[in-house]
Design an enzyme around this catalytic site. Structure first.
Site, PDB file in Angstrom:
ATOM      1  N   LYS A 235       0.805  -1.175   0.167  1.00  0.00           N
ATOM      2  CA  LYS A 235      -0.013   0.132   0.033  1.00  0.00           C
ATOM      3  C   LYS A 235       0.927   1.471   0.014  1.00  0.00           C
ATOM      4  O   LYS A 235       0.501   2.434  -0.476  1.00  0.00           O
ATOM      5  CB  LYS A 235      -1.019   0.128   1.159  1.00  0.00           C
TER       6      LYS A 235
ATOM      7  N   GLU B 214      -9.444   6.752   3.780  1.00  0.00           N
ATOM      8  CA  GLU B 214     -10.279   5.739   4.426  1.00  0.00           C
ATOM      9  C   GLU B 214      -9.596   4.588   4.726  1.00  0.00           C
ATOM     10  O   GLU B 214      -8.422   4.374   4.062  1.00  0.00           O
ATOM     11  CB  GLU B 214     -11.324   5.373   3.389  1.00  0.00           C
TER      12      GLU B 214
ATOM     13  N   SER C  79       1.634  -9.831  -0.767  1.00  0.00           N
ATOM     14  CA  SER C  79       1.078  -8.425  -0.491  1.00  0.00           C
ATOM     15  C   SER C  79       1.483  -7.671   0.582  1.00  0.00           C
ATOM     16  O   SER C  79       1.963  -6.527   0.424  1.00  0.00           O
ATOM     17  CB  SER C  79      -0.162  -8.366  -1.080  1.00  0.00           C
TER      18      SER C  79
HETATM   19  C1  LIG Z   1      -5.045  -3.893   1.382  1.00  0.00           C
HETATM   20  C2  LIG Z   1      -4.662  -5.133   1.138  1.00  0.00           C
HETATM   21  C3  LIG Z   1      -4.859  -6.213   0.184  1.00  0.00           C
HETATM   22  C4  LIG Z   1      -5.975  -5.922  -0.632  1.00  0.00           C
HETATM   23  O1  LIG Z   1      -6.029  -4.604  -1.451  1.00  0.00           O
HETATM   24  P1  LIG Z   1      -5.676  -4.835  -3.100  1.00  0.00           P
HETATM   25  O2  LIG Z   1      -5.841  -3.456  -3.497  1.00  0.00           O
HETATM   26  O3  LIG Z   1      -6.582  -5.678  -3.639  1.00  0.00           O
HETATM   27  O4  LIG Z   1      -4.205  -5.062  -3.280  1.00  0.00           O
HETATM   28  C5  LIG Z   1      -4.122  -7.236   0.192  1.00  0.00           C
HETATM   29  N1  LIG Z   1      -3.065  -7.600   0.738  1.00  0.00           N
HETATM   30  C6  LIG Z   1      -2.813  -6.795   1.806  1.00  0.00           C
HETATM   31  C7  LIG Z   1      -1.358  -7.151   2.655  1.00  0.00           C
HETATM   32  C8  LIG Z   1      -3.334  -5.381   1.936  1.00  0.00           C
HETATM   33  O5  LIG Z   1      -2.694  -4.722   2.893  1.00  0.00           O
END
Ligand SMILES: *Cc1c(COP(=O)(O)O)cnc(C)c1O
Length: 403
Positions: free
Chosen positions: A89, A111, A387
């Site tokens: 993010k 948000e 992610s």
């Molecule tokens: C917020 C988040 C997601 C989901 O958001 P995307 O916009 O689909 O990437 C996935 N993995 C993590 C670790 C997150 O913090």
């Protein structure tokens, strides 16, 4: 693949700008500013330096040997969990905060659901000396108290939202209301490839560094492109971030993994493609979970980051085109994926990312079908986007019986 969106922000029949009149001119101002910034070498350099020195990029492309053995494929993990603040993010938060400063805005609003986007935003606001206010549903504040405290440590104000389901979608409504009122001084830093144009394209561009790095790294390590890319899909930013640089590589398959939650009954999951149909939410047209009356449905996932009733419009387009395959993984399998990656690699994945890992652990999954079809006699080569890191989820996981 054509370069999308078009000038009006459409990805085929999806996307666009479905907002009240009062938001049209701030969106145009943002679009103009972004179009100038992305062509400006000074801005690009500033962003790239921030990614390197503050975020910690490039993140490693890690060969997960024991996971590979277990899955009968060569598996690499793109380590977004090693980014500053613990997830992808921050790539987008940094890009938008730099843009806001360039536009002369002194105040940032955002948000947050699980709090990850709020923490990333609060962090870059501290870095750049910008005022920061984060809207968060009271239910989410209760579930993610530690992230509320983190944001406050970074100097942000966290404003509780007590309407509706008291979660992410209500926080977005409140942030949009604030933006209308304070648009002179304020930039709305949206956290995923959602919302009205130009957000889905802009957030994608800021996140596409993930795939550009991964493409270079896999070519260096293996001398060839992967057969399949896999990522979890909430709003869709980490997945499109990885996929985007490969969209023109016809031989590379892509699988997006949505939250199957507790089952396929409406309200029990967040699998927008399996359970949803076209609709408009928060300024954009895409797939949406709603009931027979058109009311936006409740969603459920063990991972707060995948728990949103709609999905980025570019995903809707690429889904219909058949360029990306989407599937879903439920809470139980995600928890198994979490435990397996801990034991096999000593890596604690975010529960969101654990959905993508779980998909690869299933030998009958679409990932392996696609990989086998493409790899022929060679060993399948797969990249999973990790992610984020799972420290935030340890308490949640501890509440379940051991997997
Ligand atoms: C917020 C988040 C997601 C989901 O958001 P995307 O916009 O689909 O990437 C996935 N993995 C993590 C670790 C997150 O913090």
């Amino acid at each position: 693949m054509p370069s999308l969106p078009d000038a009006a922000g459409h990805f085929g029949e999806y996307g666009g700008k479905f907002v009240p009149e009062t938001l049209m001119s701030p969106l145009e101002e943002l679009e103009d500013a972004y179009n100038q910034a992305r062509r400006d070498d000074a801005f690009k350099k500033e962003f790239e330096e921030g990614l390197r020195r503050y975020v910690g990029r490039p993140t490693p492309l890690f060969p997960a040997r024991r996971l590979s053995e277990r899955c009968g494929a060569t598996i690499y993990l793109k380590r977004e969990d090693l980014c500053h603040t613990g997830a992808h993010k921050i790539n987008n938060a940094l890009g938008q905060a730099l843009l806001a400063r360039r536009m002369g805005k002194s105040r940032i609003i955002a948000e947050t659901g699980a709090g990850q986007h709020g923490v990333a935003t609060a962090s870059v606001c501290a870095l750049l000396g910008l005022e920061c206010e984060v809207y968060m549903g009271t239910e989410d504040m209760r579930r993610q108290a530690l992230n509320v405290y983190r944001m406050e440590l970074f100097g942000a104000r966290v404003t509780p939202v007590d309407s509706g389901s008291r979660t992410l979608k209500d926080a977005i409504n409140e942030a949009m209301r604030d933006w209308v009122t304070n648009v002179e001084t304020t930039h709305y830093l949206l956290g995923s490839v959602l919302g009205a144009h130009p957000y889905p394209a802009m957030v994608r561009d800021f996140q596409s560094v993930i795939g550009r790095e991964a493409r270079r790294q896999v070519l260096k390590a293996e001398g060839r492109l992967p057969h399949v890319l896999v990522a979890c899909v909430g709003g869709g930013s980490n997945s499109i971030g990885l996929f985007h640089a490969f969209l023109n590589d016809e031989d590379v398959a892509m699988v997006g993994v949505e939250a199957g939650g507790k089952g396929m009954q409406l309200g029990q999951h967040a699998a927008r493609f399996e359970g949803g149909s076209t609709g408009i939410l928060h300024g954009t047209r895409s797939y949406l979970l709603h009931d027979d009356q058109g009311q936006v449905a409740a969603t459920h996932s063990v991972s707060a980051g995948l728990d949103y009733p709609s999905i980025g419009p570019e995903h809707a387009y690429l889904h219909d085109l058949g360029r990306i395959d989407y599937t879903s993984v439920g809470d139980d399998r995600a928890l198994q994926g979490f435990g397996e990656l801990c034991r096999l690699e000593g890596i604690l994945p975010a529960l969101e990312s654990a959905h993508a890992v779980a998909e690869c652990l299933d030998p009958d999954s679409i990932v392996h079908k696609k990989a086998l079809r493409r790899s022929g006699s060679r060993k399948p080569l797969i990249i999973i986007n990790l992610s984020g890191r799972g420290d935030k989820d340890v308490e949640t996981v501890r509440g379940f019986p051991k997997k």
